[in-house]
Structures are given as structure tokens and as C-alpha cells.
Design a protein around this motif. Structure first.
Motif, mmCIF file in Angstrom:
data_model
loop_
_atom_site.group_PDB
_atom_site.id
_atom_site.type_symbol
_atom_site.label_atom_id
_atom_site.label_comp_id
_atom_site.label_asym_id
_atom_site.label_seq_id
_atom_site.Cartn_x
_atom_site.Cartn_y
_atom_site.Cartn_z
ATOM 1 N N ALA A 1 -1.945 6.874 -6.176
ATOM 2 C CA ALA A 1 -2.305 6.216 -4.914
ATOM 3 C C ALA A 1 -3.465 6.947 -4.240
ATOM 4 O O ALA A 1 -4.395 6.312 -3.716
ATOM 5 N N GLU A 2 -3.420 8.281 -4.248
ATOM 6 C CA GLU A 2 -4.522 9.025 -3.619
ATOM 7 C C GLU A 2 -5.807 8.866 -4.435
ATOM 8 O O GLU A 2 -6.907 8.793 -3.875
ATOM 9 N N ALA A 3 -5.663 8.772 -5.754
ATOM 10 C CA ALA A 3 -6.842 8.550 -6.595
ATOM 11 C C ALA A 3 -7.507 7.225 -6.226
ATOM 12 O O ALA A 3 -8.743 7.133 -6.151
ATOM 13 N N LEU B 1 2.721 13.158 6.535
ATOM 14 C CA LEU B 1 1.944 12.206 7.343
ATOM 15 C C LEU B 1 1.484 12.857 8.647
ATOM 16 O O LEU B 1 0.383 12.572 9.141
ATOM 17 N N SER B 2 2.310 13.761 9.194
ATOM 18 C CA SER B 2 1.947 14.403 10.471
ATOM 19 C C SER B 2 0.814 15.417 10.293
ATOM 20 O O SER B 2 0.130 15.767 11.254
ATOM 21 N N PRO C 1 -7.536 10.023 3.283
ATOM 22 C CA PRO C 1 -7.030 9.477 2.016
ATOM 23 C C PRO C 1 -5.589 9.874 1.737
ATOM 24 O O PRO C 1 -4.802 9.074 1.227
ATOM 25 N N VAL C 2 -5.216 11.104 2.085
ATOM 26 C CA VAL C 2 -3.840 11.557 1.818
ATOM 27 C C VAL C 2 -2.858 10.750 2.650
ATOM 28 O O VAL C 2 -1.848 10.241 2.144
ATOM 29 N N HIS C 3 -3.149 10.620 3.964
ATOM 30 C CA HIS C 3 -2.250 9.875 4.846
ATOM 31 C C HIS C 3 -2.084 8.440 4.354
ATOM 32 O O HIS C 3 -0.964 7.938 4.217
ATOM 33 N N ARG C 4 -3.210 7.799 4.070
ATOM 34 C CA ARG C 4 -3.141 6.388 3.641
ATOM 35 C C ARG C 4 -2.391 6.245 2.325
ATOM 36 O O ARG C 4 -1.594 5.326 2.136
ATOM 37 N N ALA C 5 -2.634 7.167 1.396
ATOM 38 C CA ALA C 5 -1.982 7.084 0.084
ATOM 39 C C ALA C 5 -0.481 7.318 0.202
ATOM 40 O O ALA C 5 0.320 6.592 -0.402
ATOM 41 N N ALA D 1 1.200 4.329 1.765
ATOM 42 C CA ALA D 1 1.282 3.185 0.860
ATOM 43 C C ALA D 1 2.331 3.400 -0.229
ATOM 44 O O ALA D 1 3.023 2.466 -0.628
ATOM 45 N N SER D 2 2.452 4.613 -0.706
ATOM 46 C CA SER D 2 3.352 4.847 -1.844
ATOM 47 C C SER D 2 4.735 5.327 -1.418
ATOM 48 O O SER D 2 5.620 5.475 -2.261
ATOM 49 N N ALA D 3 4.942 5.551 -0.105
ATOM 50 C CA ALA D 3 6.219 6.107 0.363
ATOM 51 C C ALA D 3 7.434 5.289 -0.085
ATOM 52 O O ALA D 3 8.408 5.875 -0.581
#
Ligand SMILES: [Fe+2]
Length: 189
Positions: A100-102, A152-153, A160-164, A167-169
């Protein structure tokens, strides 16, 4: 013969993380301890998962960071600069939702082309992800839900890390819950 013992992996991680990123080194020790503790209860290849646990975050080390996608940077270092077994590189490349981060970073193609997943490695990726997501930044045990909230915090919402992770959580939490259920069943047996 390719290297993949936990002792070998621990020394690589110590070398690149202990001084440069002491916090990551403490977290890494907790992830490795978790692999060693739960692996035998779940029928994992515990040596392989512990080895991946020691190495999963080495791509954060400034000396190794090239693309900013730490699973890819770590896996490339292992492939190109050490004698790591391909299975170890694959687990580092794919741990904890790296795909997801990729995608967020436009690096899906190199990640999947250089470190393809096969059916067997999928279960092992879940194993290393479980160990990572049940270990906090200080090496402490915590739930995958709290770990995801904690990640996330730490990152800005548009990073990119937060969004990935957001999305994948659901997928990653589902996988972690299955491991937790298997662990409970193994302790009852
Ligand atoms: Fe990581």
C-alpha cells in the motif's frame, strides 16, 4: 549457503540501527522477541520469522535509505550487500502493508518485480506483520488496533505512510485478528 539465522540478522540490525536510530532498535528487539515467543505456538518457521523481524526496519537507517520506502530499501540492501536468503528479502520487502505504501509512493512496480510474493510467502508476511503490529515504539506489547492508531498519530494525514496505513488497516487488522484467534486456540489446546 545463504544467511538467514536470527543471530546473523540481529548483528546486521544492531550495526545499522543501534546508534543511528536507537528507538527503532528498541522496537526491533521487541518485534523479534514476539516472533520468538509466538512462532512455536503457531507452527511458524520461527527462525525465518525472527530473522525477518530483526531486519524488517533496517531500511529506515540513514545509511540505507534511498527511495524512502523502507521495506524496499531494506530488502535491496539485504539482496545486494549481504548474503541474505531470498525468503528473508521477500518478508522485509512486504512486511506490514508495504504494498500500500509502495502504491502511494509510485514504487509498486519495482517492489513487486524485484520481490514477487508467492502463495507461501503470503502467510509468512502475515506472521511478521502480526509481530510488528503487536509491538509498540518502545518494544512494548499492544493490540494491533492501538498500534495502527499510534502509527496514524505519528504521521501527517497527507503523508504516504498515513494514507497507506489508513487504506490497508481493515485488511491488516483482519489478518492480525486471525493470528490472535489461532494463538488463543493454541493456548487452549
Ligand atoms: Fe517497518
Amino acid at each position: 549457503m545463504a544467511d538467514q539465522s536470527p543471530a546473523w540478522a540481529r548483528e546486521i540490525a544492531r550495526h545499522v540501527l543501534a546508534d543511528a536510530l536507537p528507538g527503532r532498535w528498541v522496537h526491533t528487539q521487541g518485534v523479534a522477541a514476539q516472533a520468538r515467543a509466538v512462532g512455536p505456538l503457531l507452527g511458524w518457521n520461527t527462525d525465518l520469522i525472527e530473522t525477518a523481524a530483526w531486519l524488517h526496519d533496517i531500511g529506515y537507517a540513514p545509511a540505507l535509505a534511498v527511495t524512502g520506502l523502507h521495506p524496499l530499501d531494506g530488502a535491496r540492501y539485504l539482496r545486494d550487500r549481504t548474503n541474505a536468503a531470498p525468503a528473508v528479502c521477500t518478508l522485509v520487502a512486504h512486511h506490514s502493508g508495504a504494498v500500500a505504501e509502495a502504491a502511494e509512493r509510485g514504487l509498486s512496480e519495482p517492489l513487486l518485480a524485484e520481490f514477487p510474493l508467492n502463495g507461501h510467502s503470503g502467510d509468512q508476511v502475515i506472521a511478521i506483520t502480526y509481530c510488528d503490529f503487536t509491538t509498540g515504539p518502545g518494544g512494548e506489547r499492544l493490540s494491533p488496533e492501538k498500534r495502527i492508531t499510534e502509527i496514524l498519530s505519528r504521521y501527517e494525514p497527507d503523508s504516504p505512510v498515513h494514507r497507506a496505513v489508513q487504506a490497508s488497516a481493515p485488511r491488516l487488522l483482519g489478518q492480525c485478528r486471525e493470528v490472535t484467534a489461532a494463538l488463543r486456540a493454541s493456548k487452549r489446546a
